[in-house]
Design an enzyme around this catalytic site. Structure first.
Site, short mmCIF file in Angstrom:
data_model
loop_
_atom_site.label_atom_id
_atom_site.label_comp_id
_atom_site.label_asym_id
_atom_site.label_seq_id
_atom_site.Cartn_x
_atom_site.Cartn_y
_atom_site.Cartn_z
N HIS A 1 -24.80 31.92 -15.32
CA HIS A 1 -24.48 32.51 -16.92
C HIS A 1 -23.38 32.10 -17.06
CE1 HIS A 1 -23.35 35.99 -14.54
NE2 HIS A 1 -23.01 36.67 -15.47
N HIS B 1 -21.97 40.94 -5.32
CA HIS B 1 -21.29 41.16 -6.75
C HIS B 1 -20.54 42.67 -6.99
CE1 HIS B 1 -21.07 41.04 -11.16
NE2 HIS B 1 -20.77 39.89 -11.03
N HIS C 1 -29.38 40.28 -18.48
CA HIS C 1 -27.93 40.64 -18.37
C HIS C 1 -27.50 40.53 -20.00
CE1 HIS C 1 -24.42 41.34 -16.57
NE2 HIS C 1 -23.80 40.20 -16.83
N HIS D 1 -20.52 34.07 -18.05
CA HIS D 1 -19.29 34.91 -17.81
C HIS D 1 -18.28 34.47 -16.82
CE1 HIS D 1 -21.71 38.83 -19.34
NE2 HIS D 1 -20.96 38.30 -20.27
N ASP E 1 -16.42 34.96 -14.49
CA ASP E 1 -16.52 35.31 -13.06
C ASP E 1 -17.70 34.49 -12.23
OD1 ASP E 1 -18.30 37.20 -14.22
OD2 ASP E 1 -18.29 38.52 -12.47
N HIS E 2 -18.33 33.88 -13.19
CA HIS E 2 -19.52 32.95 -12.46
C HIS E 2 -19.50 31.32 -12.88
CE1 HIS E 2 -22.14 36.16 -11.15
NE2 HIS E 2 -21.34 37.00 -11.95
N ASP F 1 -26.21 37.72 -12.46
CA ASP F 1 -26.20 39.21 -12.73
C ASP F 1 -27.58 39.64 -13.47
OD1 ASP F 1 -23.57 38.68 -11.65
OD2 ASP F 1 -22.57 39.33 -13.62
#
Lengths: 301, 301
Positions: free
Chosen positions: B60, B268, B140, B62, B64-65, B210
């Site tokens: 996805h 995570h 999510h 976001h 941090d990914h 997530d």
């Protein structure tokens, strides 16, 4: 004035080297200059307070100078920042950041201002009562600016002992700071030189990365205290420097010499070289005052 | 099957922890799963060959990914890569990458393919003769997919000694591998079970990050060998997990139990917790086979 090198290598972050980012502490303002990938981690390692950074200056949109910006902005959001953040950088930077915020459906908890640059001549990008920042147009493969950070001349300082000895009233203090002589009640004129002290000499820091050898910048950086000039290559790779629109250590030193700067800091080293001392050795053949940027190194001026 | 955790912390990279990225080595294919900021440095630290990565799966958008993706692609360019690169990820990822390449006037030296995802049900995103990869739709805050990596059932293996003892001609070998019995010239029928050996049991790895606790994924991950399930929080923060659409360690373990998986890997972790052992302790109250992801940790299955 205090300069912390967070990263000073070209092209790509590696296990022990980082791409370009610097923190300049000038008159208690903390400016972030460029923001390569991993800059937020370098800020943590160097114990820089995230909340003290209000202005970020991005030279150009090559990744090793700005890929860390979106991550830093996101972390500001996670930390619940609520003070304004100003990003000064080439036109297009706003679209890149906004697109990523939109697609992650994440919106800043603070005002995020973009000062998008596209002028070809030097322009003022920041100014307050103590500091002024101007662009230094550079010649690179894409639109690029260096930045000149300049302390303003401060008011003269009261020579408190002398002022007290003449019993001068407070209401004249501002006039003294502004350089005026004072006439006492008995008619004596006391010269300002006796009543006040010289303010600190204002300092100037010029950041010039990335750029090909370009004498056109010399008038803008004339006599600065500290010049950071990229030296991606050594003289042996001069043709490659010219082709990729980068500079050699020798060329950086030549610019420093011709501009009459006090101190030259070299950086933006190509990762092809194992040791950076050779950059200093080469530059010293042209100009005497050479410092080498190193990740995590701190310079006080 | 070999899994290397490059980063397994939520939200923001720090001095000693990294955001999500994993390398799955399955049947000699090297798949990169998610690509948080700094992933390229983690790849170097873990001595992963950049050139062996041909497929990247992004769960996805976001940061941090995926904030490390543009930097990794740029480094592939600098390294002169010339083999195709495939990026599988949510719709919008192509626009983000292309915009940055355009503004930096840098164009890949290789074919860069985007497989943009927007399906709400599980779809096949990759398939070759030995491996198949499907999405696992997750719940999510934004559109998110996990990924199910599955080895295909291989042909049976020749039991060479037995085959030789019957003097069976090479032209029948493929039939034996396909499970057929063989009739000898003298009329005897030799059963396939005597002539061939079982192929290795195919393995399945499910990556789920997530996501909020979501039993809808159970049919898709039923009986998998290894499940990586996010556990951002502990049970004490269950309300926060629910609000931010993340899971607790206990919830991850409950999914593992209900899906009958063989092994659960937790990861995570929110950076609010100093130690990660407590995640294992909590999950063990529900499910027995718990492993903790740690940056740089390698799992062989």
């Amino acid at each position: 004035m205090n300069l912390t090198i967070l990263g000073c290598y070209a092209a790509t972050p590696r296990t022990f080297t980082n791409s370009t980012a610097q923190i300049l502490d000038i008159k208690n303002r903390l400016f972030l200059i460029d923001c390569g990938e991993g800059t937020q981690v370098q800020l943590r390692k160097n114990k820089i307070k995230f909340s003290k950074i209000n202005h970020i200056f991005i030279s150009h949109l090559h990744g090793d100078h700005f890929f860390g910006l979106i991550g830093l902005i996101s972390t500001f959001m996670l930390l619940g920042r609520n003070t304004d953040l100003h990003v000064h950088g080439p036109k297009g930077i706003k679209e890149i950041i906004k697109l990523q915020l939109k697609l992650s459906n994440s919106w800043p908890t603070f005002n995020l201002h973009f000062n998008e640059l596209e002028a070809k001549e030097s322009v003022v990008v920041y100014e307050d009562e103590k500091v002024i920042v101007r662009t230094i147009p550079l010649k690179h493969r894409i639109y690029t600016n260096g930045f000149l950070f300049e302390e303003k001349v401060e008011a003269r300082k009261l020579n408190s002992q002398v002022v007290a000895s003449y019993n001068i009233d407070k209401c004249y203090f501002q006039n003294i700071k502004n350089g005026k002589d004072i006439t006492l009640d008995d008619g004596r004129v006391i010269s300002n030189g006796e009543l006040s002290l010289d303010p600190p000499v204002p300092m100037r820091y010029a950041f010039c990365s990335d750029t090909v050898y370009n004498e056109a910048i010399i008038p803008l950086i004339k006599d600065v205290d500290i010049l950071y000039h990229e030296s991606t290559f050594l003289d042996s790779e001069e043709a490659l420097a010219s082709k990729t629109m980068h500079s050699t250590a020798k060329q950086a030193a030549t610019i420093a010499l011709k501009a009459g700067v006090k101190q030259l800091i070299l950086g933006h080293y190509s990762t092809r070289y194992d040791k950076i001392e050779i950059f200093k050795e080469e530059a010293l053949t042209v100009f005497p005052n050479i410092l080498l940027a190193e990740d995590g190194r701190n310079f006080s001026f």
